[in-house]
Design a protein around this motif. Structure first.
Motif, PDB file in Angstrom:
ATOM      1  N   TYR A   1       0.842  -1.203   0.000  1.00  8.26           N
ATOM      2  CA  TYR A   1       0.000   0.000   0.000  1.00  8.26           C
ATOM      3  C   TYR A   1       0.877   1.253   0.000  1.00  8.26           C
ATOM      4  CZ  TYR A   1      -3.714   3.238   1.343  1.00  8.26           C
ATOM      5  OH  TYR A   1      -4.603   4.280   1.376  1.00  8.26           O
ATOM      6  N   ALA A   2       1.907   1.240   0.799  1.00 14.66           N
ATOM      7  CA  ALA A   2       2.829   2.380   0.855  1.00 14.66           C
ATOM      8  C   ALA A   2       3.447   2.633  -0.516  1.00 14.66           C
ATOM      9  CB  ALA A   2       3.926   2.117   1.891  1.00 14.66           C
ATOM     10  N   GLU A   3       3.766   1.546  -1.171  1.00 12.80           N
ATOM     11  CA  GLU A   3       4.328   1.616  -2.512  1.00 12.80           C
ATOM     12  C   GLU A   3       3.328   2.275  -3.466  1.00 12.80           C
ATOM     13  OE1 GLU A   3       5.440  -2.047  -5.169  1.00 12.80           O
ATOM     14  OE2 GLU A   3       6.396  -2.247  -3.200  1.00 12.80           O
ATOM     15  N   LEU A   4       2.090   1.864  -3.360  1.00 15.58           N
ATOM     16  CA  LEU A   4       1.051   2.431  -4.218  1.00 15.58           C
ATOM     17  C   LEU A   4       0.936   3.931  -3.991  1.00 15.58           C
ATOM     18  CD1 LEU A   4      -1.754  -0.289  -3.975  1.00 15.58           C
ATOM     19  CD2 LEU A   4      -0.141   0.105  -5.850  1.00 15.58           C
ATOM     20  N   VAL A   5       1.002   4.318  -2.723  1.00 13.46           N
ATOM     21  CA  VAL A   5       0.918   5.742  -2.401  1.00 13.46           C
ATOM     22  C   VAL A   5       2.079   6.486  -3.067  1.00 13.46           C
ATOM     23  CG1 VAL A   5       1.070   7.440  -0.535  1.00 13.46           C
ATOM     24  CG2 VAL A   5      -0.310   5.379  -0.233  1.00 13.46           C
ATOM     25  N   ARG A   6       3.260   5.894  -2.991  1.00 10.76           N
ATOM     26  CA  ARG A   6       4.425   6.530  -3.616  1.00 10.76           C
ATOM     27  C   ARG A   6       4.267   6.644  -5.131  1.00 10.76           C
ATOM     28  NH1 ARG A   6       7.195   3.988   0.417  1.00 10.76           N
ATOM     29  NH2 ARG A   6       7.666   2.061  -0.693  1.00 10.76           N
ATOM     30  N   LEU A   7       3.582   5.684  -5.720  1.00 11.66           N
ATOM     31  CA  LEU A   7       3.445   5.682  -7.179  1.00 11.66           C
ATOM     32  C   LEU A   7       2.487   6.762  -7.687  1.00 11.66           C
ATOM     33  CD1 LEU A   7       3.449   1.863  -7.960  1.00 11.66           C
ATOM     34  CD2 LEU A   7       5.219   3.542  -8.490  1.00 11.66           C
ATOM     35  N   GLY A   8       1.689   7.345  -6.788  1.00 10.13           N
ATOM     36  CA  GLY A   8       0.868   8.477  -7.180  1.00 10.13           C
ATOM     37  C   GLY A   8      -0.560   8.120  -7.579  1.00 10.13           C
ATOM     38  N   GLU A   9      -1.195   9.050  -8.266  1.00  7.88           N
ATOM     39  CA  GLU A   9      -2.636   8.976  -8.528  1.00  7.88           C
ATOM     40  C   GLU A   9      -3.043   7.774  -9.366  1.00  7.88           C
ATOM     41  OE1 GLU A   9      -4.082  12.561 -10.144  1.00  7.88           O
ATOM     42  OE2 GLU A   9      -3.243  13.849  -8.567  1.00  7.88           O
ATOM     43  N   GLU A  10      -2.125   7.310 -10.182  1.00 11.29           N
ATOM     44  CA  GLU A  10      -2.391   6.138 -11.023  1.00 11.29           C
ATOM     45  C   GLU A  10      -2.991   4.983 -10.219  1.00 11.29           C
ATOM     46  OE1 GLU A  10      -0.052   6.252 -14.368  1.00 11.29           O
ATOM     47  OE2 GLU A  10      -0.799   8.217 -13.707  1.00 11.29           O
ATOM     48  N   THR A  11      -2.621   4.927  -8.970  1.00  7.30           N
ATOM     49  CA  THR A  11      -2.930   3.734  -8.181  1.00  7.30           C
ATOM     50  C   THR A  11      -4.151   3.898  -7.284  1.00  7.30           C
ATOM     51  OG1 THR A  11      -1.520   4.419  -6.338  1.00  7.30           O
ATOM     52  CG2 THR A  11      -0.475   3.184  -8.111  1.00  7.30           C
ATOM     53  N   PHE A  12      -4.883   4.991  -7.477  1.00  4.94           N
ATOM     54  CA  PHE A  12      -6.059   5.218  -6.630  1.00  4.94           C
ATOM     55  C   PHE A  12      -6.978   4.015  -6.621  1.00  4.94           C
ATOM     56  CE2 PHE A  12      -6.315  10.152  -6.537  1.00  4.94           C
ATOM     57  CZ  PHE A  12      -5.322  10.150  -5.568  1.00  4.94           C
ATOM     58  N   ASP A  13      -7.186   3.443  -7.799  1.00  2.19           N
ATOM     59  CA  ASP A  13      -8.141   2.351  -7.891  1.00  2.19           C
ATOM     60  C   ASP A  13      -7.664   1.116  -7.130  1.00  2.19           C
ATOM     61  OD1 ASP A  13     -10.652   2.591  -9.270  1.00  2.19           O
ATOM     62  OD2 ASP A  13     -10.142   0.625 -10.118  1.00  2.19           O
ATOM     63  N   GLU A  14      -6.403   0.804  -7.313  1.00  2.00           N
ATOM     64  CA  GLU A  14      -5.868  -0.361  -6.622  1.00  2.00           C
ATOM     65  C   GLU A  14      -5.883  -0.155  -5.111  1.00  2.00           C
ATOM     66  OE1 GLU A  14      -2.182  -1.677  -8.253  1.00  2.00           O
ATOM     67  OE2 GLU A  14      -1.982  -3.328  -6.815  1.00  2.00           O
ATOM     68  N   ARG A  15      -5.590   1.058  -4.698  1.00  2.00           N
ATOM     69  CA  ARG A  15      -5.624   1.360  -3.265  1.00  2.00           C
ATOM     70  C   ARG A  15      -7.034   1.184  -2.707  1.00  2.00           C
ATOM     71  NH1 ARG A  15      -2.856   7.183  -2.594  1.00  2.00           N
ATOM     72  NH2 ARG A  15      -1.922   7.132  -4.665  1.00  2.00           N
ATOM     73  N   ARG A  16      -8.000   1.665  -3.467  1.00  3.13           N
ATOM     74  CA  ARG A  16      -9.377   1.550  -2.996  1.00  3.13           C
ATOM     75  C   ARG A  16      -9.769   0.074  -2.870  1.00  3.13           C
ATOM     76  NH1 ARG A  16     -13.409   0.555  -5.677  1.00  3.13           N
ATOM     77  NH2 ARG A  16     -12.384   1.121  -7.623  1.00  3.13           N
ATOM     78  N   GLN A  17      -9.378  -0.694  -3.880  1.00  2.00           N
ATOM     79  CA  GLN A  17      -9.679  -2.133  -3.833  1.00  2.00           C
ATOM     80  C   GLN A  17      -9.041  -2.781  -2.615  1.00  2.00           C
ATOM     81  OE1 GLN A  17      -8.578  -3.890  -7.621  1.00  2.00           O
ATOM     82  NE2 GLN A  17      -9.842  -2.381  -8.690  1.00  2.00           N
ATOM     83  N   LEU A  18      -7.807  -2.417  -2.366  1.00  2.52           N
ATOM     84  CA  LEU A  18      -7.101  -2.994  -1.226  1.00  2.52           C
ATOM     85  C   LEU A  18      -7.819  -2.656   0.083  1.00  2.52           C
ATOM     86  CD1 LEU A  18      -3.263  -3.095  -1.043  1.00  2.52           C
ATOM     87  CD2 LEU A  18      -4.596  -2.798   1.019  1.00  2.52           C
ATOM     88  N   LEU A  19      -8.242  -1.404   0.176  1.00  4.00           N
ATOM     89  CA  LEU A  19      -8.933  -0.990   1.400  1.00  4.00           C
ATOM     90  C   LEU A  19     -10.287  -1.672   1.521  1.00  4.00           C
ATOM     91  CD1 LEU A  19      -8.134   2.835   1.588  1.00  4.00           C
ATOM     92  CD2 LEU A  19      -6.996   0.939   2.735  1.00  4.00           C
ATOM     93  N   GLU A  20     -10.944  -1.850   0.384  1.00 10.56           N
ATOM     94  CA  GLU A  20     -12.251  -2.506   0.439  1.00 10.56           C
ATOM     95  C   GLU A  20     -12.112  -3.968   0.848  1.00 10.56           C
ATOM     96  OE1 GLU A  20     -14.065  -1.631  -3.329  1.00 10.56           O
ATOM     97  OE2 GLU A  20     -14.842   0.304  -2.634  1.00 10.56           O
ATOM     98  N   SER A  21     -11.084  -4.595   0.360  1.00 12.09           N
ATOM     99  CA  SER A  21     -10.862  -5.984   0.760  1.00 12.09           C
ATOM    100  C   SER A  21     -10.528  -6.052   2.257  1.00 12.09           C
ATOM    101  CB  SER A  21      -9.771  -6.591  -0.120  1.00 12.09           C
ATOM    102  OG  SER A  21      -8.855  -7.310   0.648  1.00 12.09           O
ATOM    103  N   THR A  22      -9.763  -5.087   2.718  1.00 16.36           N
ATOM    104  CA  THR A  22      -9.464  -5.024   4.146  1.00 16.36           C
ATOM    105  C   THR A  22     -10.737  -4.797   4.948  1.00 16.36           C
ATOM    106  OG1 THR A  22      -7.320  -4.066   3.617  1.00 16.36           O
ATOM    107  CG2 THR A  22      -8.085  -3.850   5.883  1.00 16.36           C
ATOM    108  N   ARG A  23     -11.593  -3.961   4.400  1.00 14.65           N
ATOM    109  CA  ARG A  23     -12.858  -3.679   5.064  1.00 14.65           C
ATOM    110  C   ARG A  23     -13.681  -4.951   5.224  1.00 14.65           C
ATOM    111  NH1 ARG A  23     -17.632  -0.093   5.597  1.00 14.65           N
ATOM    112  NH2 ARG A  23     -19.169  -1.720   5.321  1.00 14.65           N
ATOM    113  N   ARG A  24     -13.700  -5.763   4.169  1.00 11.40           N
ATOM    114  CA  ARG A  24     -14.414  -7.035   4.254  1.00 11.40           C
ATOM    115  C   ARG A  24     -13.799  -7.928   5.325  1.00 11.40           C
ATOM    116  NH1 ARG A  24     -14.776  -6.144  -1.281  1.00 11.40           N
ATOM    117  NH2 ARG A  24     -12.831  -7.275  -1.740  1.00 11.40           N
ATOM    118  N   ASP A  25     -12.471  -7.946   5.374  1.00 11.91           N
ATOM    119  CA  ASP A  25     -11.786  -8.728   6.412  1.00 11.91           C
ATOM    120  C   ASP A  25     -12.216  -8.283   7.803  1.00 11.91           C
ATOM    121  OD1 ASP A  25     -10.459 -10.001   4.397  1.00 11.91           O
ATOM    122  OD2 ASP A  25      -8.549  -8.978   4.697  1.00 11.91           O
ATOM    123  N   VAL A  26     -12.299  -6.971   7.963  1.00 13.77           N
ATOM    124  CA  VAL A  26     -12.667  -6.441   9.277  1.00 13.77           C
ATOM    125  C   VAL A  26     -14.073  -6.894   9.650  1.00 13.77           C
ATOM    126  CG1 VAL A  26     -13.192  -4.342  10.551  1.00 13.77           C
ATOM    127  CG2 VAL A  26     -11.128  -4.464   9.160  1.00 13.77           C
TER     128      VAL A  26
END
Lengths: 152, 152
Positions: free
Chosen positions: A96-121
């Motif tokens: 995730y940190a890497e995605l943040v460093r990569l910039g706006e391109e990765t917004f979608d992947e970050r959101r997916q990652l967070l949503e999957s984490t949300r499901r885990d929670v």
DNA sequence: CGCTTGCTTGGAGTGCACTCAAGGGTTCTA
DNA sequence: TAGAACCCTTGAGTGCACTCCAAGCAAGCG
């Protein structure tokens, strides 16, 4: 001990020009590693390790080479702490940190990652709810035994 | 592989006289280790390890020395699984197992242990609730960015 | 000046919870 | 009688997330 949440003294010119009272006085403030220890509860070891593995990127340094954490860094650490207690592996947070460093391109992947984490929670909360029911059941039994003993 | 959740064949006289269809048919039934693997999702390694460290006591054996798990054992493993996902350390569960072996004397201590675990569970659920809020906040931001991009 | 405090580094060590390897036994099926 | 499918044991190995060590530098103090 390094983990002591001490009131650090601030030699002028090392890192922090403003010896403020509270953590995070806001503005463009800078924190030594020991202050970050005090705020986050992490050890200095762990903070350095986070940096080494890429979970903290680009912590700036004072002219003597000491780490200067900013409010942004503290925000990031707060998020990391939250993610940690979801049980997310450190490797995923590094991703995730890497995605943040990569910039706006990765917004979608970050959101997916967070949503999957949300499901885990949510799953984990459901599991805990289940476990709570089992615990209550058992506790009731033991409490019942005790009151029965008291009556005897 | 040992972890395969296989339909085990039952040589007569080894462990299980009744080749029943479902797990836990009830009565005084006995399960081979591979059946317990299939039911619990644990590996045979882990089951043997549980026994070694004292988390499973007195698993009976067939005349050839193979483990025979009973319904009681499966109940215990189910409880252990619940306790595991509260984050309780294995050492604490071993302690609880010990208390159970010690008999009625320890009802009170067992209840206290479960109550403390219950508190842990509630804390953890509160933490997760917090985390959920953070996740939702972040997800909303990313979702907002995406819809903004779509509008553009 | 020397002492203490706090920071730096790379690499090694720790604790937990498994996880596997090696070597061997028993029983059933072909 | 051979092979497959199970099971057993002890002891070592793995992966994760730290955690610590040793050696050394910079700043402030008496």
């Amino acid at each position: 001990m390094e983990t002591t949440p001490a009131r650090a003294t601030h030699p002028p010119g090392t890192c922090k020009p403003d010896p403020s009272t509270h953590p995070r006085p806001d503005g463009e403030d800078r924190y030594t590693i020991s202050e970050v220890v005090a705020v986050t509860g992490l050890t200095a070891h762990t903070l350095r390790w986070y940096e080494r593995i890429g979970l903290m990127s680009d912590v700036s340094r004072s002219h003597t080479g000491q780490r200067c954490y900013t409010n942004r860094d503290l925000d990031w650490l707060a998020l990391v702490a939250k993610l940690r207690l979801t049980g997310m592996p450190v490797a995923d947070m590094v991703r995730y940190a890497e995605l943040v460093r990569l910039g706006e391109e990765t917004f979608d992947e970050r959101r997916q990652l967070l949503e999957s984490t949300r499901r885990d929670v949510l799953n984990r909360m459901a599991e805990l709810q289940d476990t709570l029911a089992v615990l209550d059941y058992k506790i009731d039994i033991y409490a019942g035994v005790r009151t029965a003993q008291e009556r005897a």
